[in-house]
Scaffold this active site. Sequence first.
Site, short mmCIF file in Angstrom:
data_model
loop_
_atom_site.label_atom_id
_atom_site.label_comp_id
_atom_site.label_asym_id
_atom_site.label_seq_id
_atom_site.Cartn_x
_atom_site.Cartn_y
_atom_site.Cartn_z
N THR A 1 -50.52 -55.62 -9.15
CA THR A 1 -50.97 -54.31 -9.08
C THR A 1 -51.45 -53.49 -10.25
O THR A 1 -51.85 -52.56 -10.15
CB THR A 1 -50.09 -53.29 -8.36
OG1 THR A 1 -49.13 -52.96 -8.92
CG2 THR A 1 -49.59 -53.99 -6.93
N ALA B 1 -39.95 -51.23 -13.75
CA ALA B 1 -39.99 -50.05 -14.03
C ALA B 1 -40.77 -49.02 -13.10
O ALA B 1 -40.86 -47.72 -13.10
CB ALA B 1 -40.85 -49.75 -15.47
N SER B 2 -41.15 -49.71 -12.01
CA SER B 2 -41.82 -49.08 -10.82
C SER B 2 -40.97 -48.16 -9.99
O SER B 2 -40.14 -48.72 -9.21
CB SER B 2 -43.09 -49.80 -10.29
OG SER B 2 -43.52 -49.04 -9.28
N ASP C 1 -38.98 -59.26 -12.89
CA ASP C 1 -39.82 -57.88 -12.86
C ASP C 1 -40.84 -57.97 -11.71
O ASP C 1 -40.86 -58.99 -10.88
CB ASP C 1 -40.80 -58.16 -14.22
CG ASP C 1 -41.70 -57.14 -14.21
OD1 ASP C 1 -41.34 -56.14 -14.30
OD2 ASP C 1 -42.87 -57.53 -14.70
N LEU C 2 -41.46 -56.92 -11.23
CA LEU C 2 -42.16 -56.89 -10.09
C LEU C 2 -43.66 -57.12 -10.27
O LEU C 2 -44.40 -58.12 -9.89
CB LEU C 2 -42.06 -55.58 -9.22
CG LEU C 2 -42.86 -55.47 -8.13
CD1 LEU C 2 -42.69 -56.30 -7.09
CD2 LEU C 2 -42.42 -54.05 -7.31
N ASP C 3 -44.28 -56.19 -11.11
CA ASP C 3 -45.66 -55.92 -11.34
C ASP C 3 -46.05 -57.19 -12.38
O ASP C 3 -45.45 -57.11 -13.48
CB ASP C 3 -46.13 -54.84 -11.71
CG ASP C 3 -47.38 -54.31 -11.47
OD1 ASP C 3 -48.00 -55.45 -10.88
OD2 ASP C 3 -47.91 -53.17 -11.68
N GLY D 1 -45.77 -52.63 -17.82
CA GLY D 1 -44.24 -52.67 -17.84
C GLY D 1 -43.68 -51.62 -18.61
O GLY D 1 -42.66 -51.26 -18.79
N VAL D 2 -44.68 -50.61 -18.74
CA VAL D 2 -44.16 -49.38 -19.47
C VAL D 2 -44.23 -48.09 -18.22
O VAL D 2 -44.92 -48.12 -17.62
CB VAL D 2 -45.47 -48.74 -20.34
CG1 VAL D 2 -45.07 -47.42 -20.86
CG2 VAL D 2 -45.53 -50.05 -21.55
N GLU E 1 -40.41 -62.16 -16.69
CA GLU E 1 -41.49 -60.94 -16.88
C GLU E 1 -42.65 -61.26 -17.45
O GLU E 1 -42.92 -62.50 -17.76
CB GLU E 1 -40.67 -60.09 -18.28
CG GLU E 1 -40.06 -58.93 -18.12
CD GLU E 1 -40.61 -57.73 -17.41
OE1 GLU E 1 -42.00 -57.80 -17.64
OE2 GLU E 1 -40.00 -56.84 -17.22
N ASP E 2 -43.59 -60.57 -17.26
CA ASP E 2 -44.92 -60.67 -17.61
C ASP E 2 -45.53 -59.84 -19.01
O ASP E 2 -46.74 -59.87 -19.55
CB ASP E 2 -45.91 -60.26 -16.59
CG ASP E 2 -46.13 -58.97 -16.27
OD1 ASP E 2 -45.20 -58.31 -16.11
OD2 ASP E 2 -46.99 -58.52 -16.11
N ASN F 1 -42.28 -47.13 -7.60
CA ASN F 1 -42.80 -47.56 -6.12
C ASN F 1 -42.26 -48.80 -5.65
O ASN F 1 -43.07 -49.52 -4.55
CB ASN F 1 -44.17 -47.61 -6.23
CG ASN F 1 -44.88 -46.04 -6.43
OD1 ASN F 1 -44.57 -45.29 -5.57
ND2 ASN F 1 -45.70 -45.77 -7.57
N LYS G 1 -37.57 -49.99 -20.32
CA LYS G 1 -38.22 -51.18 -21.06
C LYS G 1 -38.91 -50.42 -22.22
O LYS G 1 -39.68 -49.41 -22.08
CB LYS G 1 -39.10 -52.06 -19.95
CG LYS G 1 -38.15 -52.55 -18.90
CD LYS G 1 -39.34 -53.46 -18.14
CE LYS G 1 -38.75 -53.56 -16.82
NZ LYS G 1 -39.91 -54.24 -15.89
N ARG H 1 -43.87 -44.70 -16.04
CA ARG H 1 -45.26 -43.57 -15.64
C ARG H 1 -45.37 -42.64 -16.77
O ARG H 1 -46.55 -42.34 -17.31
CB ARG H 1 -45.04 -43.06 -14.29
CG ARG H 1 -46.20 -42.48 -13.84
CD ARG H 1 -45.81 -41.86 -12.40
NE ARG H 1 -45.05 -42.85 -11.54
CZ ARG H 1 -44.21 -42.41 -10.49
NH1 ARG H 1 -44.48 -40.87 -10.07
NH2 ARG H 1 -43.71 -43.23 -9.52
P1 B16 Z 1 -44.85 -46.53 -11.32
P2 B16 Z 1 -43.35 -53.35 -13.52
C1 B16 Z 1 -44.29 -51.55 -14.05
O1 B16 Z 1 -43.81 -52.19 -13.33
C2 B16 Z 1 -46.00 -51.40 -14.36
O2 B16 Z 1 -46.21 -52.86 -15.05
C3 B16 Z 1 -46.59 -50.44 -15.20
O3 B16 Z 1 -47.92 -50.31 -15.37
C4 B16 Z 1 -46.18 -48.99 -14.56
O4 B16 Z 1 -46.55 -48.10 -15.43
C5 B16 Z 1 -44.66 -48.94 -14.30
O5 B16 Z 1 -44.21 -50.05 -13.41
C6 B16 Z 1 -44.36 -47.68 -13.52
O6 B16 Z 1 -44.90 -47.62 -12.16
O7 B16 Z 1 -45.68 -45.42 -11.82
O8 B16 Z 1 -45.26 -47.10 -9.82
O9 B16 Z 1 -43.45 -45.83 -11.28
O10 B16 Z 1 -43.92 -54.46 -14.31
O11 B16 Z 1 -41.93 -53.03 -14.45
O12 B16 Z 1 -42.56 -54.07 -12.15
MG MG Z 2 -44.50 -56.40 -15.19
#
Ligand code: B16
Ligand code: MG
Length: 231
Positions: free
Chosen positions: A16, A116-117, A8-10, A45-46, A170-171, A119, A146, A48
């Site tokens: 972030t 999930a990001s 997982d990233l964030d 992890g949810v 994962e976190d 970005n 997820k 946008r």
């Molecule tokens: P974005 P992960 C998730 O990253 C974030 O934990 C979550 O807070 C965010 O809403 C989601 O990415 C979507 O991000 O708006 O940049 O597409 O933990 O799955 O790496």
């Molecule tokens: Mg995460």
Amino acid sequence: MFQTVIFDLDGVITDTADFHFKAWQALAKKLGIFLTEDFNEHLKGVDRTESLRRILSLGGLENDFSKEEIAVFEKEKNDLYITLIDQVNPKNILPGIDQLLNDLRSNNIKIGLASASRNAPKLLRNLGLYNHFDTIVDPSTLKNGKPAPETFETACQQLGVHSKYAIGIEDAYSGIQAINDSKMLSIGIGDLQTLKDADYILNSTSQLTFDKLLEIWNDKKNKHTIPVKTD
Ligand code: B16
Ligand code: MG
């Protein structure tokens, strides 16, 4: 022996969550919704769209806006988030991660990203880690984010590795459900209660070493095998 580690990233590679929080808070404020840091925990992890749905629901506004208005809100949040992550650099890599990525590479273990990001590629570039990954899942191509297993399953498919030879890290609660349902071995980083369904939990990424992964794998690798009756 495991053949791949899917990250997982964030919250695992960098953190972030505070930037997400600031950007959502700015939007929520305009809509008259007060967002607390506690509530932000439910957004980790949810994706946008689902995050915005939860925020609007918090303010009792879930049925008040058209699809077009929702898209404008999402863009507004993301534009602010993107300006905030411009400051992300290699110093923001969480402890132990750089070393682990190097050790995985030198042991010929494939490295995947299941975030999930949307970005994620930009964040990895800012961190100087983009080239460490053999594959990055594009969440905009998935049917179910997820807690569905699709993000992690897709990472394995892209690498050509069966999920039973994979470790997922994962976190977030939703991410651990996703890893478990994909039949990978799950490692949670962070809070014991939130991550209680993980096969193994570590306090911090600093404990995430190649030797630790080997130890966990050797201890837990049989978790999905069907017990053989011996009487
Ligand atoms: P974005 P992960 C998730 O990253 C974030 O934990 C979550 O807070 C965010 O809403 C989601 O990415 C979507 O991000 O708006 O940049 O597409 O933990 O799955 O790496
Ligand atoms: Mg995460």
